[in-house]
Scaffold this motif. Structure first.
Motif, PDB file in Angstrom:
ATOM      1  N   TYR A   2       0.812  -1.362  -0.085  1.00 32.23           N
ATOM      2  CA  TYR A   2       0.040  -0.107  -0.233  1.00 32.23           C
ATOM      3  C   TYR A   2       0.796   1.319   0.063  1.00 32.23           C
ATOM      4  CZ  TYR A   2      -3.661   3.336   1.447  1.00 32.23           C
ATOM      5  OH  TYR A   2      -4.481   4.307   1.497  1.00 32.23           O
ATOM      6  N   PRO A   3       0.622   2.362  -0.701  1.00 27.41           N
ATOM      7  CA  PRO A   3      -0.614   2.610  -1.384  1.00 27.41           C
ATOM      8  C   PRO A   3      -0.641   2.177  -2.999  1.00 27.41           C
ATOM      9  CG  PRO A   3       1.019   4.573  -1.480  1.00 27.41           C
ATOM     10  CD  PRO A   3       1.631   3.402  -0.756  1.00 27.41           C
ATOM     11  N   ARG A   4       0.459   1.613  -3.334  1.00 35.10           N
ATOM     12  CA  ARG A   4       0.115   1.039  -4.736  1.00 35.10           C
ATOM     13  C   ARG A   4      -0.625  -0.124  -4.765  1.00 35.10           C
ATOM     14  NH1 ARG A   4       5.587  -0.853  -5.740  1.00 35.10           N
ATOM     15  NH2 ARG A   4       4.894  -1.630  -7.807  1.00 35.10           N
ATOM     16  N   LYS A   5      -1.203  -0.283  -5.844  1.00 31.87           N
ATOM     17  CA  LYS A   5      -2.414  -1.192  -6.199  1.00 31.87           C
ATOM     18  C   LYS A   5      -2.226  -1.918  -7.620  1.00 31.87           C
ATOM     19  CE  LYS A   5      -5.362   1.504  -3.526  1.00 31.87           C
ATOM     20  NZ  LYS A   5      -6.468   2.204  -3.587  1.00 31.87           N
ATOM     21  N   LEU A   6      -2.469  -3.182  -7.699  1.00 31.26           N
ATOM     22  CA  LEU A   6      -2.593  -3.942  -9.005  1.00 31.26           C
ATOM     23  C   LEU A   6      -3.984  -4.412  -9.259  1.00 31.26           C
ATOM     24  CD1 LEU A   6       0.929  -5.567  -9.158  1.00 31.26           C
ATOM     25  CD2 LEU A   6       0.117  -3.444 -10.737  1.00 31.26           C
ATOM     26  N   SER A   7      -4.511  -4.567 -10.438  1.00 36.67           N
ATOM     27  CA  SER A   7      -5.821  -5.150 -10.692  1.00 36.67           C
ATOM     28  C   SER A   7      -5.476  -6.722 -10.946  1.00 36.67           C
ATOM     29  CB  SER A   7      -6.445  -4.460 -12.093  1.00 36.67           C
ATOM     30  OG  SER A   7      -5.588  -4.876 -13.162  1.00 36.67           O
ATOM     31  N   VAL A   8      -6.437  -7.460 -11.015  1.00 36.60           N
ATOM     32  CA  VAL A   8      -6.300  -8.703 -11.056  1.00 36.60           C
ATOM     33  C   VAL A   8      -5.784  -9.337 -12.571  1.00 36.60           C
ATOM     34  CG1 VAL A   8      -7.716 -10.803 -11.520  1.00 36.60           C
ATOM     35  CG2 VAL A   8      -8.212  -9.462  -9.871  1.00 36.60           C
ATOM     36  N   SER A   9      -6.204  -8.469 -13.583  1.00 35.28           N
ATOM     37  CA  SER A   9      -5.713  -8.623 -14.856  1.00 35.28           C
ATOM     38  C   SER A   9      -4.128  -8.304 -14.914  1.00 35.28           C
ATOM     39  CB  SER A   9      -6.413  -7.707 -15.808  1.00 35.28           C
ATOM     40  OG  SER A   9      -7.639  -7.904 -15.906  1.00 35.28           O
ATOM     41  N   GLU A  10      -3.688  -7.306 -14.229  1.00 35.49           N
ATOM     42  CA  GLU A  10      -2.199  -6.984 -14.069  1.00 35.49           C
ATOM     43  C   GLU A  10      -1.662  -8.139 -13.588  1.00 35.49           C
ATOM     44  OE1 GLU A  10      -2.246  -2.049 -14.001  1.00 35.49           O
ATOM     45  OE2 GLU A  10      -2.864  -3.149 -12.371  1.00 35.49           O
ATOM     46  N   LEU A  11      -2.177  -8.728 -12.374  1.00 38.43           N
ATOM     47  CA  LEU A  11      -1.441  -9.703 -11.487  1.00 38.43           C
ATOM     48  C   LEU A  11      -1.421 -10.943 -12.301  1.00 38.43           C
ATOM     49  CD1 LEU A  11      -2.980  -9.028  -8.108  1.00 38.43           C
ATOM     50  CD2 LEU A  11      -0.673  -8.976  -8.639  1.00 38.43           C
ATOM     51  N   HIS A  12      -2.625 -11.292 -13.022  1.00 40.38           N
ATOM     52  CA  HIS A  12      -2.502 -12.315 -13.929  1.00 40.38           C
ATOM     53  C   HIS A  12      -1.325 -12.329 -14.908  1.00 40.38           C
ATOM     54  CE1 HIS A  12      -4.498 -14.810 -17.303  1.00 40.38           C
ATOM     55  NE2 HIS A  12      -4.247 -15.585 -16.552  1.00 40.38           N
ATOM     56  N   GLN A  13      -1.054 -11.412 -15.661  1.00 45.09           N
ATOM     57  CA  GLN A  13      -0.211 -11.127 -16.447  1.00 45.09           C
ATOM     58  C   GLN A  13       1.216 -11.118 -16.068  1.00 45.09           C
ATOM     59  OE1 GLN A  13      -1.061 -11.148 -19.940  1.00 45.09           O
ATOM     60  NE2 GLN A  13       1.253 -11.656 -20.061  1.00 45.09           N
ATOM     61  N   ARG A  14       1.449 -10.875 -14.865  1.00 49.20           N
ATOM     62  CA  ARG A  14       2.630 -10.959 -14.483  1.00 49.20           C
ATOM     63  C   ARG A  14       2.890 -12.032 -13.889  1.00 49.20           C
ATOM     64  NH1 ARG A  14       3.805  -5.346 -11.060  1.00 49.20           N
ATOM     65  NH2 ARG A  14       3.172  -3.671 -12.772  1.00 49.20           N
ATOM     66  N   LEU A  15       2.003 -12.854 -13.312  1.00 43.02           N
ATOM     67  CA  LEU A  15       2.172 -14.330 -12.918  1.00 43.02           C
ATOM     68  C   LEU A  15       2.505 -15.229 -14.119  1.00 43.02           C
ATOM     69  CD1 LEU A  15       1.968 -15.997 -10.412  1.00 43.02           C
ATOM     70  CD2 LEU A  15      -0.337 -16.584 -10.913  1.00 43.02           C
ATOM     71  N   ILE A  16       1.595 -14.961 -15.234  1.00 44.77           N
ATOM     72  CA  ILE A  16       2.187 -15.617 -16.528  1.00 44.77           C
ATOM     73  C   ILE A  16       3.498 -15.301 -16.925  1.00 44.77           C
ATOM     74  CG2 ILE A  16       1.663 -15.856 -18.827  1.00 44.77           C
ATOM     75  CD1 ILE A  16      -1.275 -15.471 -18.238  1.00 44.77           C
ATOM     76  N   ASN A  17       4.000 -14.110 -16.704  1.00 50.34           N
ATOM     77  CA  ASN A  17       5.384 -13.760 -17.025  1.00 50.34           C
ATOM     78  C   ASN A  17       6.456 -14.650 -16.419  1.00 50.34           C
ATOM     79  OD1 ASN A  17       4.220 -12.300 -19.080  1.00 50.34           O
ATOM     80  ND2 ASN A  17       4.425 -10.316 -18.239  1.00 50.34           N
ATOM     81  N   ARG A  18       6.026 -14.853 -15.250  1.00 47.55           N
ATOM     82  CA  ARG A  18       7.166 -15.491 -14.300  1.00 47.55           C
ATOM     83  C   ARG A  18       7.360 -17.103 -14.867  1.00 47.55           C
ATOM     84  NH1 ARG A  18       8.828 -13.167  -9.525  1.00 47.55           N
ATOM     85  NH2 ARG A  18       8.041 -11.167  -9.399  1.00 47.55           N
ATOM     86  N   GLY A  19       6.741 -17.645 -15.584  1.00 49.13           N
ATOM     87  CA  GLY A  19       6.880 -18.868 -16.399  1.00 49.13           C
ATOM     88  C   GLY A  19       5.677 -19.701 -16.556  1.00 49.13           C
ATOM     89  N   PRO A  20       6.019 -20.722 -17.383  1.00 45.74           N
ATOM     90  CA  PRO A  20       4.926 -21.734 -17.697  1.00 45.74           C
ATOM     91  C   PRO A  20       4.385 -22.436 -16.411  1.00 45.74           C
ATOM     92  CG  PRO A  20       7.084 -22.718 -18.391  1.00 45.74           C
ATOM     93  CD  PRO A  20       7.313 -21.455 -17.848  1.00 45.74           C
TER      94      PRO A  20
END
Length: 124
Positions: free
Chosen positions: A17-35
């Motif tokens: 906090y105070p930064r925030k991420l949406s589910v879509s942003e978190l989903h994309q970053r998680l996918i970028n972490r690897g297969p």
């Protein structure tokens, strides 16, 4: 890949906090972490709700549309030592717990109670 690995990785992606991420942003970053982390968006939502339901992690949403997710350090029992690459500080108890006292918390309560003055009773 274990579900636990995914949830821990998701937790580490959450900003403080105070930064925030949406589910879509978190989903994309998680996918970028690897297969291993290629899951659907709905799975990420479920994982976030599970993290939010835990009293240990301090995961919070602002409830906006789209919802912003973040870690609240005021609520979390974990400190963020990951960014400094330093190990978390470990407190050293100068008085180790005696085995007969059970857990460390019980031993600390016992020592505190023993330190309080005991009222003297009249022997007369």
């Amino acid at each position: 890949m274990l579900q636990l690995d995914r949830v821990v990785e998701l937790y580490l992606l959450l900003p403080k906090y105070p930064r925030k991420l949406s589910v879509s942003e978190l989903h994309q970053r998680l996918i970028n972490r690897g297969p291993d982390f290629n899951v659907c968006r709905r799975t990420v939502e479920r994982d976030l709700v599970d993290l939010m339901g835990s009293r240990h992690f301090g995961v919070v949403t602002d409830g906006a549309k789209p919802a912003g997710w973040y870690r609240d350090p005021q609520i979390s029992v974990f400190s963020d030592h990951r960014s400094t690459n330093q190990p978390a500080p470990v407190g050293i108890n100068p008085q180790p717990a005696a085995p007969e006292l059970g857990c460390v918390r019980c031993a600390a309560e016992h020592r505190q109670a023993a330190a309080e003055p005991v009222p003297m009773r009249c022997a007369a």
